[in-house]
Write an enzyme that holds these catalytic residues in place. Sequence first.
Site, PDB file in Angstrom:
ATOM      1  N   GLU A   1      54.541 -21.217  54.748  1.00 39.23           N
ATOM      2  CA  GLU A   1      54.461 -20.702  53.377  1.00 39.23           C
ATOM      3  C   GLU A   1      53.065 -20.179  53.027  1.00 39.23           C
ATOM      4  OE1 GLU A   1      55.849 -23.548  54.255  1.00 39.23           O
ATOM      5  OE2 GLU A   1      57.905 -23.585  53.480  1.00 39.23           O
TER       6      GLU A   1
ATOM      7  N   PHE B   1      64.443 -36.419  47.777  1.00 42.91           N
ATOM      8  CA  PHE B   1      64.010 -35.780  49.015  1.00 42.91           C
ATOM      9  C   PHE B   1      63.379 -34.420  48.712  1.00 42.91           C
ATOM     10  CE2 PHE B   1      64.946 -32.970  52.677  1.00 42.91           C
ATOM     11  CZ  PHE B   1      64.069 -33.573  53.571  1.00 42.91           C
ATOM     12  N   GLN B   2      62.195 -34.199  49.235  1.00 47.17           N
ATOM     13  CA  GLN B   2      61.427 -32.972  49.030  1.00 47.17           C
ATOM     14  C   GLN B   2      61.157 -32.678  47.557  1.00 47.17           C
ATOM     15  OE1 GLN B   2      63.177 -29.803  51.499  1.00 47.17           O
ATOM     16  NE2 GLN B   2      61.813 -30.427  53.156  1.00 47.17           N
TER      17      GLN B   2
ATOM     18  N   LYS C   1      67.713 -26.777  41.541  1.00 49.95           N
ATOM     19  CA  LYS C   1      68.854 -26.298  42.320  1.00 49.95           C
ATOM     20  C   LYS C   1      70.091 -26.095  41.443  1.00 49.95           C
ATOM     21  CE  LYS C   1      70.725 -26.998  46.967  1.00 49.95           C
ATOM     22  NZ  LYS C   1      70.735 -27.866  48.153  1.00 49.95           N
TER      23      LYS C   1
ATOM     24  N   MET D   1      29.345 -18.489  60.735  1.00 49.86           N
ATOM     25  CA  MET D   1      28.599 -18.550  59.474  1.00 49.86           C
ATOM     26  C   MET D   1      28.028 -19.943  59.247  1.00 49.86           C
ATOM     27  SD  MET D   1      27.380 -16.840  57.046  1.00 49.86           S
ATOM     28  CE  MET D   1      28.190 -15.327  56.525  1.00 49.86           C
TER      29      MET D   1
END
Lengths: 212, 582
Positions: free
Chosen positions: B71, B133-134, B183, B497
């Site tokens: 993602e 869940f999630q 959902k 750097m």
Amino acid sequence: MSTENTLEYKTTKADFEGKQEYTITVYAENRIGLLNRIAIIFSKRKINIESLNTSPSEIDGIHRFNIVIQESYEVVRKLARQIEKQIEVLKVYFNTNDEIIWQELALYKVSTDEIAERVTVERLLRQYGASAVVIRKDYTVFAVTGHREETDALVKALEPYELIEFVRSARVAIIKDSAGFHEKLKEFEAVEPGEELVENEFLDKGQKIFTM
Amino acid sequence: METAQETIQQTGAKAETSKTFKGTGSQVLLNGLIEEGVTTIFGYPGGAIMPIYDALYDYADKLEHILVRHEQGGIHAAQGFARASGEVGVVFATSGPGATNLVTGLADAQIDSTPLVCITGQVFAHLLGTDAFQETDVINITTPVTKWNYQVTDAKEIQEVLAKAFYIAKSGRPGPVLIDITKNAQIQVEEFPEYIKCNHIRSYLPKPKVRIEYIEQAAELINSAKKPFILFGQGVILGKAEQEFKAFVEKTGIPAAWTIMGEGAIPTSHPLNVGMLGMHGNYGPNVLTNECDVLIAIGMRFDDRVTGRLDKYAKQAKVVHLDIDPAEIDKNVKADVGVWGDCKETLPLLTNLVNENKHEDWLAKFKEYNQQEIDQVITPELYPTGDEMTMGEVLRNINEICGGDAVIVTDVGQHQMVACRYAKFNNTRSNITSGGLGTMGFGLPAAIGAKYGAPDKTVIAIIGDGGFQMTPQELGTIMQFGAAVKILILNNRFLGMVRQWQQLFHDKRYSFVNITSPDFVALAKSYYIEAAKVDERANLKAALETMINHEGSYLLEVMVGRENNVFPMVPQGMGVSEIRLK
């Protein structure tokens, strides 16, 4: 009022450096999560909120936050702009104590026996303008409305006499120089912003800046 | 009779519903995206966003979905898309880890004002707060890094919220917006009204009506200036005001320097473009910031990497600051005149009131400093005589091959500074880099998005060996969707750097900057991407030409000197005029 003349600012900088108590007034939509969005503006900069009150305003659906912090003018000005930048915030004002009328409400629970038996307690309560909210056999609850020093003074005075419980509300404040938000809201609701919609903080407008 | 009546009723109902739509929340969401002109979505499916993906299955002809490999890659790609195209980038992700993987990209887009609309799935509304869940508290996690966010729990909210999201993302000072949709709302069937775009929110003022008093005061200061200096940032690009800006610069004849986010708003080769500001910017613009008498800042926010130490920054100058975000005016540098407004509107008004001028003597000063920089820094970097290749000479070769027409996407670090310093740009929206947040791993996915945003352009991703290893999984996206991105890895076998800072400020204590790399060529080839490696100067130009002329994506690894430093440099905590040439 928190005024600012940007062109003359540099010469008067000293006036703004010290920390003092500021009351920030936020007009915002009443939406879930907005309190968090506002609160993190302070916590991101590690600034403690001394007092926070949310309540309805004179307009249905618009909420009013009163936030009290100890900061310098410069810091408060930047905070105010960051808050006002949030999508659901309509307007932010910030004021020093001499520019507002404010109150805090304190409740004190004391033993009824103590008050009944000890005249000095009664005198204390009269002296501090307390009113009895509840009187029961075992305890009595008094309320005092006033400034922090006033409610604090009564706590001190009651300490020797079994102060069972004490609580104080956040500050609620009215800006002296405010005409309310009804007219302002009309400008916000106009699809095309007018010149007067938002006070021009970057111009020399003297007292009109951050006033309504 | 009955049948006839029924027929009438049915037709009547049909006529009434011609603009309404009966379907699921997911469908109405996708319809809304199409109404907003979206064609490309970067995303990754998962449990809580499955109804939206199920609906997407039927929209393949209207909405192109690019399946990324992570993602974070999705959101950086959307950023690249937005930056290259000027449109809103759209991202889909699922709940929980899908949503938390967006956070770095949101923070990056927030600080670099990139318009994004991110749609995340969320668990069923009745499960909110149950540690399902999630489930994760996406709204609160993303609050500080979004311009606006909202959780939808009822499909009837979707159209209005989506319309608001697009309006907020792209208006005013742009930024990322996140919509979290439970959902149940995705599967909820409703009769939806016609989609109406949003053009007003009462509590949100994207830009004020310009007050002419600002403009008059600014013009007065500019007209009285002997040594005026323009600093411009991405605001000019975001405001699509490149032409207005050019007209202003050319009429006033004032030298103009850019922040890395503003680079390309006027061509690199423009005679009044005097170069880059800030820590690794050009010598003249930094030194002369502290000599100018009027500083005109346009669409930039005086980041600390631009200003160095603030109490040694342009103290002698009167400051005019044009910005669309009032919170930026007087934030870091006090403005004597703040011009609050959209520079697309304010610049033409200002151009009308300023005098035509040519500041030849003043401009000559920039040239003098530039000559010193050319002699001491630029020539050795672009035309090195040692055996080791420099990053600068790679950029010089790219300029020679592309002539300034490529879109250059960079990652973060030394190569980024070198690319910004030396790449030539003829066009706006050509320099895509993570400016404010400095997100390593940005380059590769952002380049994929940039290619979708500017399909006719050559898109070159310039990335260090360290940054490449943060998001190399997006090679899979390139493989699958064929984004013709040219990947140029400048490999110095160090986190360069950080190593440079350790060398200069930490007694050369090279603490964990010695990074090893896989065989990048083999890695690319395992993804069926053509690749090559160059370690000798003699082969450099030909290899770059092969890469750029190759049809499709290509990875080229160039081995550059291990311990080269980027100069000039304003050491942290120093004033801009204390800039070091070595």
